[in-house]
Enzyme design. Structure first.
Site, PDB file in Angstrom:
ATOM      1  N   LYS A 152      -2.832  -2.018  -2.742  1.00 47.78           N
ATOM      2  CA  LYS A 152      -4.060  -1.195  -2.139  1.00 47.78           C
ATOM      3  C   LYS A 152      -3.542   0.424  -2.816  1.00 47.78           C
ATOM      4  O   LYS A 152      -2.303   0.558  -2.245  1.00 47.78           O
ATOM      5  CB  LYS A 152      -3.840  -1.575  -0.718  1.00 47.78           C
ATOM      6  CG  LYS A 152      -5.499  -0.277  -0.307  1.00 47.78           C
ATOM      7  CD  LYS A 152      -5.414  -0.507   1.281  1.00 47.78           C
ATOM      8  CE  LYS A 152      -5.917   0.186   2.015  1.00 47.78           C
ATOM      9  NZ  LYS A 152      -7.315   0.342   2.784  1.00 47.78           N
ATOM     10  N   GLU A 156       0.088  -1.084  -0.262  1.00 48.61           N
ATOM     11  CA  GLU A 156      -0.257  -0.339   0.044  1.00 48.61           C
ATOM     12  C   GLU A 156       0.532   1.120  -0.050  1.00 48.61           C
ATOM     13  O   GLU A 156       0.926   1.889   1.073  1.00 48.61           O
ATOM     14  CB  GLU A 156      -0.594   0.033   1.149  1.00 48.61           C
ATOM     15  CG  GLU A 156      -2.338   1.457   1.277  1.00 48.61           C
ATOM     16  CD  GLU A 156      -2.642   1.626   2.853  1.00 48.61           C
ATOM     17  OE1 GLU A 156      -3.727   2.316   2.185  1.00 48.61           O
ATOM     18  OE2 GLU A 156      -2.362   0.697   2.833  1.00 48.61           O
TER      19      GLU A 156
END
Length: 295
Positions: A213, A176
């Site tokens: 993500k 992420e």
């Protein structure tokens, strides 16, 4: 179990619920939920209250595998129970929802236009606990504030270095590297980020699989190449500070990109609501996020 969970995350219809507020974000999450800071006097009381909030969400009839593929938990939530089961076991065995664990310990100071992750003490120990608690994968967040090539390269390298350690322990890492939605050069940052991620993906062993993500891109379908990459199980989007309506609208324009929302998921939920009011609000949110995720 792992294969069944892998298939569900890879091909299932739905989204990932992010229930992993921690550290400095916990008081904000509780305040959004209608619980003032004066309601608790120490961290243990605070964590107890936030677990009750998460438990109320997870046990709601609205929190259903028809719409939700997985849920990301904070470490303290993983260690607690719901109806006498550890949270991850309750999610999978009672709800059919795949459990993930947030493993990062927050962000370092801004340098080169980015915030790397702080060191994670005894990461292998934490990953061992995750395996013992039947966690499927992990999540770790860095933040990109400016289109600084050196900073972005360091963010991606750190993410993938830790990702390889996670893979070696039999868990699936969610990489992420968030691009701040308020960045004045967000689109330029996304272009640099995309190149750096592809460099790291191409260097992975052929059997290594990760999830990504990412912030919802400025240009629609900008991350479609990642969705088609053989190393990528799923690409999910964070809400990043957009309210639910705007996050859903932007997400719906990106085919194959699914939500992993936190604040946008819990928007409008309060401790003061009756169970009927709470479940109705949560059901509306979940269905709207689901519809945006299946475009």
């Amino acid at each position: 179990m792992k294969k069944e969970q892998m298939d569900r995350i890879h091909t299932g219809k739905g989204f990932i619920a992010a229930l992993d507020q921690s550290g400095g974000s916990t008081p904000k999450a509780l305040l959004q939920y209608g619980i003032q800071e004066k309601s608790y006097s120490n961290d243990e009381e605070m964590l107890g209250l936030v677990h009750e909030m998460r438990k109320r969400i997870i046990t709601s009839p609205a929190f259903d595998s028809e719409y939700i593929l997985g849920a990301i938990l904070f470490e303290n939530t993983m260690d607690r129970t719901i109806e006498s089961q550890f949270t991850a076991d309750y999610l999978w065995e009672k709800k059919g929802i795949v459990p993930f664990l947030k493993i990062d310990k927050g962000l370092a100071e801004l340098e080169n236009g980015v915030q790397l992750m702080k060191p994670i003490p005894d990461l292998n120990g934490l990953l061992k606990q995750a395996n013992e608690k039947n966690i499927f994968g992990t999540k770790m967040r860095s933040v990109i504030k400016e289109a600084n090539p050196e900073g972005i390269r360091k963010v991606v390298e750190q993410q993938f270095d830790l990702g390889k350690q996670i893979l070696s322990m039999g868990l699936v890492p969610i990489i992420e590297p968030e691009v701040d939605i308020h960045s004045t050069n967000k689109e330029k940052s996304e272009k640099i980020l995309k190149d750096e991620i592809f460099k790291q993906l191409s260097a992975l062993d052929k059997d290594s699989k990760v999830m990504l993500k990412l912030s919802i891109p400025t240009k629609d379908n900008f991350y479609s190449d990642f969705i088609d990459d053989s190393h990528v199980i799923r690409v999910v989007a964070l809400s990043g500070g957009y309210d639910q309506k705007e996050a859903n609208e932007k997400l719906a324009h990106n085919n194959g990109l699914i939500a992993s929302f936190s604040r946008a998921l819990s928007e409008g939920l309060t401790a003061q609501q009756t169970d009927e009011e709470f479940n109705t609000m949560l059901s509306h949110s979940i269905k709207s996020i689901y519809n945006a995720s299946i475009t």
